[in-house]
Design a protein around this motif. Structure first.
Motif, PDB file in Angstrom:
ATOM      1  N   MET A   1     -20.720   2.471 -16.386  1.00 12.27           N
ATOM      2  CA  MET A   1     -19.766   1.877 -17.285  1.00 12.27           C
ATOM      3  C   MET A   1     -18.394   2.494 -17.058  1.00 12.27           C
ATOM      4  N   GLU A   2     -17.388   1.643 -17.169  1.00 12.85           N
ATOM      5  CA  GLU A   2     -16.009   2.085 -16.979  1.00 12.85           C
ATOM      6  C   GLU A   2     -15.154   1.529 -18.110  1.00 12.85           C
ATOM      7  N   ALA A   3     -14.281   2.356 -18.657  1.00  7.40           N
ATOM      8  CA  ALA A   3     -13.349   1.912 -19.696  1.00  7.40           C
ATOM      9  C   ALA A   3     -11.944   1.929 -19.123  1.00  7.40           C
ATOM     10  N   ARG A   4     -11.211   0.831 -19.348  1.00 13.15           N
ATOM     11  CA  ARG A   4      -9.828   0.767 -18.878  1.00 13.15           C
ATOM     12  C   ARG A   4      -8.985  -0.040 -19.854  1.00 13.15           C
ATOM     13  N   PRO A   5      -7.804   0.465 -20.155  1.00 17.27           N
ATOM     14  CA  PRO A   5      -6.918  -0.281 -21.053  1.00 17.27           C
ATOM     15  C   PRO A   5      -6.145  -1.353 -20.292  1.00 17.27           C
ATOM     16  N   THR A   6      -5.856  -2.452 -20.950  1.00 19.57           N
ATOM     17  CA  THR A   6      -4.930  -3.461 -20.446  1.00 19.57           C
ATOM     18  C   THR A   6      -3.842  -3.601 -21.503  1.00 19.57           C
ATOM     19  N   MET A   7      -2.886  -4.469 -21.262  1.00 19.02           N
ATOM     20  CA  MET A   7      -1.819  -4.685 -22.241  1.00 19.02           C
ATOM     21  C   MET A   7      -2.366  -5.289 -23.527  1.00 19.02           C
ATOM     22  N   GLN A   8      -3.437  -6.092 -23.427  1.00 21.13           N
ATOM     23  CA  GLN A   8      -3.957  -6.790 -24.594  1.00 21.13           C
ATOM     24  C   GLN A   8      -5.164  -6.120 -25.234  1.00 21.13           C
ATOM     25  N   ALA A   9      -5.940  -5.366 -24.444  1.00 18.60           N
ATOM     26  CA  ALA A   9      -7.239  -4.906 -24.946  1.00 18.60           C
ATOM     27  C   ALA A   9      -7.730  -3.673 -24.211  1.00 18.60           C
ATOM     28  N   MET A  10      -8.777  -3.089 -24.770  1.00 17.40           N
ATOM     29  CA  MET A  10      -9.540  -2.073 -24.057  1.00 17.40           C
ATOM     30  C   MET A  10     -10.721  -2.803 -23.435  1.00 17.40           C
ATOM     31  N   VAL A  11     -10.914  -2.613 -22.142  1.00 20.40           N
ATOM     32  CA  VAL A  11     -11.981  -3.308 -21.428  1.00 20.40           C
ATOM     33  C   VAL A  11     -13.063  -2.303 -21.052  1.00 20.40           C
ATOM     34  N   LEU A  12     -14.289  -2.636 -21.427  1.00 17.34           N
ATOM     35  CA  LEU A  12     -15.451  -1.849 -21.030  1.00 17.34           C
ATOM     36  C   LEU A  12     -16.205  -2.670 -19.987  1.00 17.34           C
ATOM     37  N   SER A  13     -16.277  -2.171 -18.756  1.00 19.49           N
ATOM     38  CA  SER A  13     -16.973  -2.881 -17.679  1.00 19.49           C
ATOM     39  C   SER A  13     -18.365  -2.307 -17.515  1.00 19.49           C
ATOM     40  N   LEU A  14     -19.351  -3.181 -17.581  1.00 17.88           N
ATOM     41  CA  LEU A  14     -20.746  -2.757 -17.458  1.00 17.88           C
ATOM     42  C   LEU A  14     -21.274  -3.124 -16.082  1.00 17.88           C
ATOM     43  N   ARG A  15     -22.164  -2.259 -15.550  1.00 13.02           N
ATOM     44  CA  ARG A  15     -22.815  -2.505 -14.266  1.00 13.02           C
ATOM     45  C   ARG A  15     -24.296  -2.221 -14.398  1.00 13.02           C
ATOM     46  N   GLY A  16     -25.090  -3.013 -13.704  1.00 11.00           N
ATOM     47  CA  GLY A  16     -26.526  -2.746 -13.664  1.00 11.00           C
ATOM     48  C   GLY A  16     -27.258  -3.330 -14.849  1.00 11.00           C
ATOM     49  N   GLU A  17     -27.975  -2.473 -15.560  1.00 13.77           N
ATOM     50  CA  GLU A  17     -28.821  -2.902 -16.664  1.00 13.77           C
ATOM     51  C   GLU A  17     -28.365  -2.286 -17.981  1.00 13.77           C
ATOM     52  N   LEU A  18     -28.421  -3.085 -19.032  1.00 13.89           N
ATOM     53  CA  LEU A  18     -28.141  -2.578 -20.371  1.00 13.89           C
ATOM     54  C   LEU A  18     -29.458  -2.642 -21.132  1.00 13.89           C
ATOM     55  N   ASP A  19     -30.094  -1.485 -21.220  1.00 10.25           N
ATOM     56  CA  ASP A  19     -31.404  -1.399 -21.865  1.00 10.25           C
ATOM     57  C   ASP A  19     -31.422  -0.201 -22.806  1.00 10.25           C
ATOM     58  N   PHE A  20     -32.584   0.141 -23.302  1.00 14.00           N
ATOM     59  CA  PHE A  20     -32.724   1.214 -24.284  1.00 14.00           C
ATOM     60  C   PHE A  20     -32.039   2.503 -23.829  1.00 14.00           C
ATOM     61  N   ASP A  21     -32.231   2.875 -22.566  1.00 10.43           N
ATOM     62  CA  ASP A  21     -31.649   4.126 -22.063  1.00 10.43           C
ATOM     63  C   ASP A  21     -30.131   4.059 -21.905  1.00 10.43           C
ATOM     64  N   SER A  22     -29.622   2.951 -21.424  1.00 11.37           N
ATOM     65  CA  SER A  22     -28.192   2.880 -21.122  1.00 11.37           C
ATOM     66  C   SER A  22     -27.316   2.497 -22.320  1.00 11.37           C
ATOM     67  N   THR A  23     -27.918   2.001 -23.395  1.00 11.47           N
ATOM     68  CA  THR A  23     -27.096   1.659 -24.566  1.00 11.47           C
ATOM     69  C   THR A  23     -26.445   2.893 -25.174  1.00 11.47           C
ATOM     70  N   VAL A  24     -27.032   4.052 -24.962  1.00  5.31           N
ATOM     71  CA  VAL A  24     -26.454   5.293 -25.481  1.00  5.31           C
ATOM     72  C   VAL A  24     -25.038   5.477 -24.935  1.00  5.31           C
ATOM     73  N   GLN A  25     -24.868   5.236 -23.638  1.00  5.81           N
ATOM     74  CA  GLN A  25     -23.547   5.382 -23.023  1.00  5.81           C
ATOM     75  C   GLN A  25     -22.546   4.396 -23.618  1.00  5.81           C
ATOM     76  N   LEU A  26     -22.972   3.154 -23.809  1.00  2.00           N
ATOM     77  CA  LEU A  26     -22.072   2.153 -24.368  1.00  2.00           C
ATOM     78  C   LEU A  26     -21.720   2.486 -25.816  1.00  2.00           C
ATOM     79  N   ASP A  27     -22.701   2.916 -26.598  1.00  2.00           N
ATOM     80  CA  ASP A  27     -22.434   3.320 -27.984  1.00  2.00           C
ATOM     81  C   ASP A  27     -21.441   4.475 -28.034  1.00  2.00           C
ATOM     82  N   GLU A  28     -21.627   5.477 -27.169  1.00  2.00           N
ATOM     83  CA  GLU A  28     -20.734   6.639 -27.144  1.00  2.00           C
ATOM     84  C   GLU A  28     -19.325   6.235 -26.737  1.00  2.00           C
ATOM     85  N   ALA A  29     -19.204   5.349 -25.751  1.00  2.00           N
ATOM     86  CA  ALA A  29     -17.880   4.894 -25.316  1.00  2.00           C
ATOM     87  C   ALA A  29     -17.184   4.142 -26.445  1.00  2.00           C
ATOM     88  N   ALA A  30     -17.925   3.308 -27.154  1.00  2.00           N
ATOM     89  CA  ALA A  30     -17.350   2.570 -28.282  1.00  2.00           C
ATOM     90  C   ALA A  30     -16.911   3.530 -29.381  1.00  2.00           C
TER      91      ALA A  30
END
Length: 132
Positions: A1-30
């Protein structure tokens, strides 16, 4: 996962699979984004261009992020999700609440308060208890 700001928004780019194990990373980034943007109206776009799989844990994660943003008058948009992920949003009705856009450009270009293919008809709730 990668987070990058744009002029309009914060963009979170996901790669691979979003499952039980990887949701932790997305929750923490949010959580980090929301704490950094305390007091500001935020637009967060999740770029799913490189996401290959999303299970119910991933859908639940999107709902939790949506709820946290909505509580702060923020907005969550999903962009470029593959067909199975888009189908999960449609089947659960989340596309009626969370904006789902075919491309990143469409998600960025949509006006404030836009809901992509959805109508914004309500706020889904997430239960932490499992049925079994």
């Amino acid at each position: 996962m990668e987070a990058r700001p744009t002029m309009q928004a914060m963009v979170l780019s996901l790669r691979g699979e979003l499952d039980f194990d990887s949701t932790v990373q997305l929750d923490e980034a949010a959580d980090r984004l929301l704490s950094e943007g305390e007091g500001q109206r935020m637009l967060v776009i999740v770029d799913c261009t490189s996401l290959h799989f999303c299970d119910s844990s991933g859908i639940g994660c999107f709902v939790r992020i949506y709820q946290r943003l909505a509580a702060r008058s923020g907005e969550l948009r999903i962009a470029a999700a593959p067909a199975p992920v888009t189908r999960a949003f449609t089947l659960t009705g989340l596309d009626q609440v969370i904006g789902v856009y075919e491309t990143m450009q469409a998600a960025l270009a949509s006006g404030s308060g836009g809901h992509g293919t959805g109508s914004g008809a309500g706020v889904p709730s997430v239960s932490s208890s499992a049925e079994g």
